[in-house]
Design an enzyme around this catalytic site. Structure first.
Site, PDB file in Angstrom:
ATOM      1  N   ASP A  34       0.836  -1.200   0.000  1.00 30.02           N
ATOM      2  CA  ASP A  34       0.000   0.000   0.000  1.00 30.02           C
ATOM      3  C   ASP A  34       0.868   1.245   0.000  1.00 30.02           C
ATOM      4  O   ASP A  34       2.095   1.162  -0.040  1.00 30.02           O
ATOM      5  CB  ASP A  34      -1.032  -0.027   1.129  1.00 30.02           C
ATOM      6  CG  ASP A  34      -0.404  -0.384   2.442  1.00 30.02           C
ATOM      7  OD1 ASP A  34       0.630   0.220   2.768  1.00 30.02           O
ATOM      8  OD2 ASP A  34      -0.936  -1.276   3.137  1.00 30.02           O
ATOM      9  N   LYS A  84      -4.439   2.461   0.269  1.00 30.14           N
ATOM     10  CA  LYS A  84      -5.620   3.174   0.724  1.00 30.14           C
ATOM     11  C   LYS A  84      -5.236   4.626   0.921  1.00 30.14           C
ATOM     12  O   LYS A  84      -4.288   4.927   1.632  1.00 30.14           O
ATOM     13  CB  LYS A  84      -6.094   2.613   2.068  1.00 30.14           C
ATOM     14  CG  LYS A  84      -6.819   1.308   1.925  1.00 30.14           C
ATOM     15  CD  LYS A  84      -7.208   0.774   3.277  1.00 30.14           C
ATOM     16  CE  LYS A  84      -6.514  -0.545   3.521  1.00 30.14           C
ATOM     17  NZ  LYS A  84      -6.485  -0.933   4.891  1.00 30.14           N
ATOM     18  N   MET A 115      -2.577   8.775  12.228  1.00 27.24           N
ATOM     19  CA  MET A 115      -3.692   9.212  11.381  1.00 27.24           C
ATOM     20  C   MET A 115      -4.467  10.374  12.021  1.00 27.24           C
ATOM     21  O   MET A 115      -5.690  10.410  11.962  1.00 27.24           O
ATOM     22  CB  MET A 115      -4.670   8.042  11.117  1.00 27.24           C
ATOM     23  CG  MET A 115      -4.007   6.886  10.408  1.00 27.24           C
ATOM     24  SD  MET A 115      -5.061   5.439  10.267  1.00 27.24           S
ATOM     25  CE  MET A 115      -4.705   4.569  11.767  1.00 27.24           C
TER      26      MET A 115
HETATM   27  N1  SAH Z   1       1.089  -0.131  10.850  1.00 34.91           N
HETATM   28  C1  SAH Z   1       1.636   1.202  10.775  1.00 34.91           C
HETATM   29  C2  SAH Z   1       0.595   2.259  10.971  1.00 34.91           C
HETATM   30  C3  SAH Z   1      -0.490   2.266   9.956  1.00 34.91           C
HETATM   31  S1  SAH Z   1      -1.630   3.567  10.175  1.00 34.91           S
HETATM   32  C4  SAH Z   1       2.776   1.353  11.785  1.00 34.91           C
HETATM   33  O1  SAH Z   1       2.962   0.488  12.630  1.00 34.91           O
HETATM   34  O2  SAH Z   1       3.501   2.345  11.702  1.00 34.91           O
HETATM   35  C5  SAH Z   1      -0.958   4.797   9.150  1.00 34.91           C
HETATM   36  C6  SAH Z   1      -0.420   5.930   9.969  1.00 34.91           C
HETATM   37  O3  SAH Z   1       0.863   5.638  10.461  1.00 34.91           O
HETATM   38  C7  SAH Z   1      -0.207   7.192   9.196  1.00 34.91           C
HETATM   39  O4  SAH Z   1      -1.410   7.911   9.034  1.00 34.91           O
HETATM   40  C8  SAH Z   1       0.729   7.935  10.100  1.00 34.91           C
HETATM   41  O5  SAH Z   1       0.054   8.468  11.213  1.00 34.91           O
HETATM   42  C9  SAH Z   1       1.612   6.820  10.613  1.00 34.91           C
HETATM   43  N2  SAH Z   1       2.861   6.712   9.832  1.00 34.91           N
HETATM   44  C10 SAH Z   1       3.319   5.620   9.208  1.00 34.91           C
HETATM   45  N3  SAH Z   1       4.503   5.870   8.636  1.00 34.91           N
HETATM   46  C11 SAH Z   1       4.827   7.138   8.920  1.00 34.91           C
HETATM   47  C12 SAH Z   1       5.932   7.991   8.606  1.00 34.91           C
HETATM   48  N4  SAH Z   1       6.966   7.549   7.893  1.00 34.91           N
HETATM   49  N5  SAH Z   1       5.926   9.241   9.081  1.00 34.91           N
HETATM   50  C13 SAH Z   1       4.893   9.705   9.813  1.00 34.91           C
HETATM   51  N6  SAH Z   1       3.826   8.952  10.115  1.00 34.91           N
HETATM   52  C14 SAH Z   1       3.790   7.683   9.696  1.00 34.91           C
END
Ligand code: SAH
Length: 461
Positions: A248, A270, A383
C-alpha cells in the site's frame, strides 16, 4: 585459483598448536569445534585455555619431535624464528602446516567461516583483502539465518525417506527446492519441527499421487516507517522470496524495490476516502493467490499489528488453513520519533506512552480523554492530522496544560522528513500545518521539548 578449497575431517585426529596466546586460543577453539584432539606446545598458556576441555598441554618450547603423530599443525607464536622452524619441519614431514598471518610459511590457510553447521561456508581472498572478506561474510550472515542449521539437520533426517519415495532424481531435486523455499522451511525457522514433519509427509504423499499442486503461503511483513535500513533481516529474506507482492501507499519506493525483481507487484493502497481495494477485497485476494500456490508477500508500513488491520487479514487465511507468518516491523511511533530526536519515554518527562489512532469517524474522535490527559505521559497519534484541532482542544479541556509540547512529523525516517512543532495551543493555528500531507504522526508530551537537543537526522535538501 591460488588455493584448493577443501574441508578436512579432523574428528578424533591429533592436531598440534604451537603457542599459548590469544591467537593460539582461537585456533584451538576452532579445532575443538571440528572434533580434533588438540595438543598445545608452549611454555605459557593464556588464562582463556582453562575453559577448554580435553586439551593436552606440553609446557615446553617447540622441538621437531613435537610433530610426531600429528595430522595437522598450526604455529601461532610471536617468534618469527620458531614459526619458520615449525613450517620447515612440518613441510619436510608432509604434515599440513599453517603459520598464522604468514601465508609464505603455510601449506594451507584457514578461511573465514560462516558456521551454520552442518552447513559451513568458507571464505578466502588468499590474504589479498581480509576486510572485503569480512564484509562479504557479513552480507551472507544476514541472508543465512541461524536456523539454516536446523533446516539442514531436518533434511538429513528425511533424505533416505524422500529418496525411497521419489525415485526420479530431477523430481527429487525440485521436491527439495520446494522444501527449502516453501512453508516447510518457514516452519523450521519458526521452531515448529513437528509441523514441518507433518507437512513433509503430506508433500511426499501428494507427490506420489502425482498431485504436486501445493498451496502457497502468505507473509504479512512489517516494512517499517520508510527508511529501508529499518527493515528486519527476516522481512528482507521473505521479500526476496515472494512471487507476488501486495503493498500500500505507506510502503516506500526504495523498500518496494528490494522485493524480488521478477515478483508481481499489486498496489492495494488506501488513501483517505479513496480505497483502491476495500479491506475485504484484500483479504480475499490474499486467499486466492495463496490457493493458486503462490508465495504472497503482504507488505505493510510500520508494524502489521499496530493500526495495520493485520489481524483481520490473517483471520481469513487461518479460516482457509493457509500457512502464514507475521513479521513485526518498526512502528511509526518508534522509528519516526527516534529520527525526529524525540525519545518516547524519559525519566524526567514521561513514564508511559500511549499509541492511539486519531482517525475521524463522523467528524468525531472516540478516545478515552481522561486516560490520555494524564501527566508524565507521551501520546502518539496515528492518522491524526485531520482531527488535530479537535485533538488538542479535547486534551486541554481534559486537563493537559495548553503549553504541553507537541510535534507533527511528516514522512518520518525518509529524506522528505519534516517536523512542525509547538504546543497544544499553538500547533493547530500554525499555518505550516496546512502544508503538511500524509503520512504524519503527532507526538504530544514533555519529551517533545528534547528534540532541539537530540535531533540528529538531517534530511537531505
Ligand atoms: N502499521 C503502521 C501504521 C499504519 S496507520 C505502523 O505500525 O507504523 C498509518 C499511519 O501511520 C499514518 O497515518 C501515520 O500516522 C503513521 N505513519 C506511518 N509511517 C509514517 C511515517 N513515515 N511518518 C509519519 N507517520 C507515519
Amino acid at each position: 585459483m591460488d588455493y584448493l578449497p577443501i574441508f578436512l575431517d579432523v574428528k578424533g585426529k591429533r592436531c598440534l598448536v604451537i603457542g599459548g596466546g590469544d591467537v593460539a586460543f582461537r585456533k584451538t577453539t576452532l579445532l575443538i569445534q571440528a572434533g580434533a584432539l588438540v595438543t598445545i606446545v608452549s611454555p605459557d598458556l593464556s588464562a582463556d585455555f582453562a575453559s577448554l576441555a580435553g586439551v593436552t598441554h606440553i609446557a615446553e618450547r617447540y622441538r621437531a619431535s613435537c610433530l610426531d603423530g600429528h595430522t595437522l599443525v598450526i604455529a601461532a607464536t610471536d617468534e618469527q624464528e620458531t614459526n619458520e622452524l615449525v613450517s620447515t619441519d612440518a613441510k619436510q614431514r608432509n604434515i599440513p602446516v599453517n603459520v598464522v598471518d604468514n601465508p609464505a610459511l603455510c601449506s594451507f590457510i584457514v578461511p573465514s567461516i560462516l558456521d551454520r553447521s552442518p552447513v559451513v561456508v568458507a571464505f578466502s581472498s588468499g590474504g589479498a583483502s581480509p576486510v572485503l572478506i569480512r564484509m562479504l561474510r557479513g552480507k551472507l550472515e544476514t541472508m543465512i539465518p541461524q536456523a539454516y542449521s536446523k533446516l539442514a539437520l531436518f533434511s538429513a533426517r528425511f533424505r533416505a525417506l524422500v529418496k525411497a519415495n521419489i525415485t526420479h532424481p530431477p523430481k527429487r531435486r525440485i521436491f527439495w527446492e520446494n522444501v527449502f523455499e516453501g512453508p516447510i522451511a518457514e516452519k523450521i525457522f519458526s521452531d515448529d519441527e513437528a509441523g514441518a514433519e507433518t507437512m513433509l509427509h503430506a508433500m511426499i504423499e501428494s507427490e506420489k499421487q502425482g498431485n504436486p499442486n501445493a498451496v502457497g503461503e502468505v507473509f504479512l511483513v512489517g516494512a517499517g516507517p520508510g527508511d529501508p535500513d529499518l527493515l528486519t533481516f527476516k522481512a528482507l529474506r521473505l521479500m526476496q522470496k515472494a512471487d507476488v507482492v501486495l503493498y500500500d501507499n505507506l510502503v516506500s519506493k526504495p523498500i518496494l524495490e528490494m522485493t524480488r525483481r521478477d515478483a508481481e507487484r499489486i498496489f492495494v493502497g488506501k488513501m483517505r476516502g479513496n480505497h483502491t481495494l476495500p479491506q475485504e477485497g484484500i483479504n480475499d485476494l490474499l486467499v486466492r493467490l495463496a490457493l493458486e500456490g503462490k508465495r504472497v508477500l503482504r507488505l505493510k508500513g510500520g508494524d502489521p499489528f499496530i493500526f495495520g488491520r493485520g489481524g483481520e487479514e490473517i483471520e481469513k487465511l487461518a479460516a482457509h488453513k493457509i500457512n502464514f507468518q507475521v513479521v513485526p516491523g518498526i512502528t511509526a511511533a518508534s522509528g519516526v520519533s527516534t529520527y525526529a530526536g524525540i525519545p518516547l519515554t524519559h525519566r524526567d518527562y514521561a513514564q508511559s506512552c500511549v499509541f492511539v489512532t486519531g482517525h475521524l469517524k463522523d467528524d468525531s474522535m472516540d478516545l478515552d480523554w481522561e486516560m490520555l490527559a494524564r501527566p508524565k505521559q507521551t501520546i502518539v497519534v496515528y492518522m491524526g492530522l485531520q482531527g488535530l484541532e479537535m485533538l488538542c482542544a479535547k486534551l486541554i479541556q481534559h486537563g493537559l496544560p495548553a503549553d504541553t509540547p507537541a510535534a507533527i512529523v511528516q514522512q518520518g525516517t525518509t529524506p522528505q522528513q519534516r517536523v512542525v512543532s509547538g504546543n497544544l495551543a499553538s500547533l493547530p493555528k500554525n499555518p505550516e500545518v496546512k502544508t503538511l500531507h500524509a503520512p504524519t504522526l503527532i507526538i504530544i508530551g514533555g519529551v517533545v521539548s528534547l528534540r532541539e537537543k537530540l535531533a540528529w537526522f538531517k534530511p537531505s535538501p
